[in-house]
Design a protein around this motif. Sequence first.
Motif, PDB file in Angstrom:
ATOM      1  N   SER A  45      -0.149   9.459  -7.260  1.00 21.58           N
ATOM      2  CA  SER A  45      -1.288  10.140  -6.623  1.00 21.58           C
ATOM      3  C   SER A  45      -2.612   9.606  -7.147  1.00 21.58           C
ATOM      4  O   SER A  45      -3.562   9.400  -6.376  1.00 21.58           O
ATOM      5  CB  SER A  45      -1.216  11.647  -6.858  1.00 21.58           C
ATOM      6  OG  SER A  45      -0.123  12.199  -6.171  1.00 21.58           O
ATOM      7  N   ALA A  46      -2.683   9.373  -8.455  1.00 24.67           N
ATOM      8  CA  ALA A  46      -3.909   8.817  -9.045  1.00 24.67           C
ATOM      9  C   ALA A  46      -4.177   7.420  -8.505  1.00 24.67           C
ATOM     10  O   ALA A  46      -5.330   7.074  -8.190  1.00 24.67           O
ATOM     11  CB  ALA A  46      -3.804   8.792 -10.564  1.00 24.67           C
ATOM     12  N   GLY A  47      -3.136   6.610  -8.369  1.00 21.20           N
ATOM     13  CA  GLY A  47      -3.295   5.266  -7.804  1.00 21.20           C
ATOM     14  C   GLY A  47      -3.786   5.298  -6.367  1.00 21.20           C
ATOM     15  O   GLY A  47      -4.620   4.481  -5.965  1.00 21.20           O
ATOM     16  N   ILE A  48      -3.288   6.248  -5.598  1.00 15.01           N
ATOM     17  CA  ILE A  48      -3.749   6.409  -4.213  1.00 15.01           C
ATOM     18  C   ILE A  48      -5.227   6.802  -4.211  1.00 15.01           C
ATOM     19  O   ILE A  48      -6.027   6.218  -3.476  1.00 15.01           O
ATOM     20  CB  ILE A  48      -2.889   7.444  -3.463  1.00 15.01           C
ATOM     21  CG1 ILE A  48      -1.475   6.883  -3.232  1.00 15.01           C
ATOM     22  CG2 ILE A  48      -3.536   7.830  -2.123  1.00 15.01           C
ATOM     23  CD1 ILE A  48      -0.481   7.896  -2.682  1.00 15.01           C
ATOM     24  N   ALA A  49      -5.598   7.755  -5.048  1.00 15.68           N
ATOM     25  CA  ALA A  49      -6.997   8.214  -5.110  1.00 15.68           C
ATOM     26  C   ALA A  49      -7.940   7.091  -5.537  1.00 15.68           C
ATOM     27  O   ALA A  49      -9.073   7.012  -5.053  1.00 15.68           O
ATOM     28  CB  ALA A  49      -7.109   9.406  -6.064  1.00 15.68           C
ATOM     29  N   GLN A  50      -7.473   6.217  -6.422  1.00 17.61           N
ATOM     30  CA  GLN A  50      -8.288   5.095  -6.897  1.00 17.61           C
ATOM     31  C   GLN A  50      -8.341   3.949  -5.883  1.00 17.61           C
ATOM     32  O   GLN A  50      -9.118   3.018  -6.049  1.00 17.61           O
ATOM     33  CB  GLN A  50      -7.735   4.559  -8.220  1.00 17.61           C
ATOM     34  CG  GLN A  50      -7.807   5.526  -9.361  1.00 17.61           C
ATOM     35  CD  GLN A  50      -6.884   5.117 -10.512  1.00 17.61           C
ATOM     36  OE1 GLN A  50      -6.045   4.223 -10.405  1.00 17.61           O
ATOM     37  NE2 GLN A  50      -7.035   5.816 -11.632  1.00 17.61           N
ATOM     38  N   GLY A  51      -7.470   3.996  -4.880  1.00 22.57           N
ATOM     39  CA  GLY A  51      -7.415   2.917  -3.891  1.00 22.57           C
ATOM     40  C   GLY A  51      -6.626   1.718  -4.362  1.00 22.57           C
ATOM     41  O   GLY A  51      -6.795   0.611  -3.838  1.00 22.57           O
ATOM     42  N   ASN A  52      -5.719   1.921  -5.332  1.00 28.49           N
ATOM     43  CA  ASN A  52      -4.945   0.811  -5.884  1.00 28.49           C
ATOM     44  C   ASN A  52      -3.453   0.882  -5.559  1.00 28.49           C
ATOM     45  O   ASN A  52      -2.690   0.044  -6.021  1.00 28.49           O
ATOM     46  CB  ASN A  52      -5.120   0.754  -7.406  1.00 28.49           C
ATOM     47  CG  ASN A  52      -6.546   0.444  -7.789  1.00 28.49           C
ATOM     48  OD1 ASN A  52      -7.260  -0.245  -7.082  1.00 28.49           O
ATOM     49  ND2 ASN A  52      -6.978   0.971  -8.925  1.00 28.49           N
ATOM     50  N   CYS A  53      -3.042   1.864  -4.804  1.00 28.51           N
ATOM     51  CA  CYS A  53      -1.649   1.976  -4.381  1.00 28.51           C
ATOM     52  C   CYS A  53      -1.573   1.439  -2.955  1.00 28.51           C
ATOM     53  O   CYS A  53      -2.340   1.863  -2.076  1.00 28.51           O
ATOM     54  CB  CYS A  53      -1.172   3.428  -4.434  1.00 28.51           C
ATOM     55  SG  CYS A  53       0.564   3.629  -3.961  1.00 28.51           S
ATOM     56  N   TYR A  54      -0.661   0.510  -2.739  1.00 30.56           N
ATOM     57  CA  TYR A  54      -0.516  -0.140  -1.435  1.00 30.56           C
ATOM     58  C   TYR A  54       0.884   0.075  -0.894  1.00 30.56           C
ATOM     59  O   TYR A  54       1.827   0.309  -1.658  1.00 30.56           O
ATOM     60  CB  TYR A  54      -0.786  -1.642  -1.564  1.00 30.56           C
ATOM     61  CG  TYR A  54      -2.236  -1.955  -1.843  1.00 30.56           C
ATOM     62  CD1 TYR A  54      -3.100  -2.279  -0.809  1.00 30.56           C
ATOM     63  CD2 TYR A  54      -2.741  -1.901  -3.135  1.00 30.56           C
ATOM     64  CE1 TYR A  54      -4.428  -2.544  -1.062  1.00 30.56           C
ATOM     65  CE2 TYR A  54      -4.074  -2.171  -3.392  1.00 30.56           C
ATOM     66  CZ  TYR A  54      -4.909  -2.494  -2.354  1.00 30.56           C
ATOM     67  OH  TYR A  54      -6.236  -2.745  -2.601  1.00 30.56           O
ATOM     68  N   VAL A  55       0.999  -0.035   0.420  1.00 33.08           N
ATOM     69  CA  VAL A  55       2.296   0.016   1.077  1.00 33.08           C
ATOM     70  C   VAL A  55       2.434  -1.195   1.991  1.00 33.08           C
ATOM     71  O   VAL A  55       1.449  -1.718   2.517  1.00 33.08           O
ATOM     72  CB  VAL A  55       2.505   1.324   1.880  1.00 33.08           C
ATOM     73  CG1 VAL A  55       2.594   2.524   0.940  1.00 33.08           C
ATOM     74  CG2 VAL A  55       1.415   1.543   2.912  1.00 33.08           C
TER      75      VAL A  55
END
Length: 161
Positions: A45-55
């Motif tokens: 969730s933190a990675g998504i919020a930071q914009g660093n989680c990709y799919v």
Amino acid sequence: MQIIKATPADLPRVMEIYQHARAFMNANGNGGQWANGYPQQSLISAGIAQGNCYVCVDDGAIIATFYYAKEQDPTYQRIENGHWLNEKPYGVLHRIAVHSSKKGIASYCLQWCFAQCGNMRIDTHQHNLPMLRVLEKNGYCHCGIIYVADGTPRLAFQKTR
């Protein structure tokens, strides 16, 4: 296939992919890399919020996920039994996981990351044979050993233009 930033709505599917990856690793002799439920939902969730989680999306379905950022990774400050190829700014790829029977997805993700910055660092567990093969296939050089936050060793790799 395309790579896009993950959104909060993607979180259930991303966590499903990580669950599948943990089961695969456990079944294939690599139970130590992602032990105790790692990566936890709060981290993702933190990675998504930071914009660093990709799919990675194929035909409208999420088939892979990973963390990518151009940042200094604290665990890469100390390397043993070798050295990094350079000390230039670099991208990091962490927590790549695939849930698909399609071949070449991990390579596609690594190539996408490399195209973003041209200088990548990555690490993996010594028993993660599929990832070691992908890194070799994509021209990553083994640079030494680093230690992750829990103190366990990882094989460190880098690729640069």
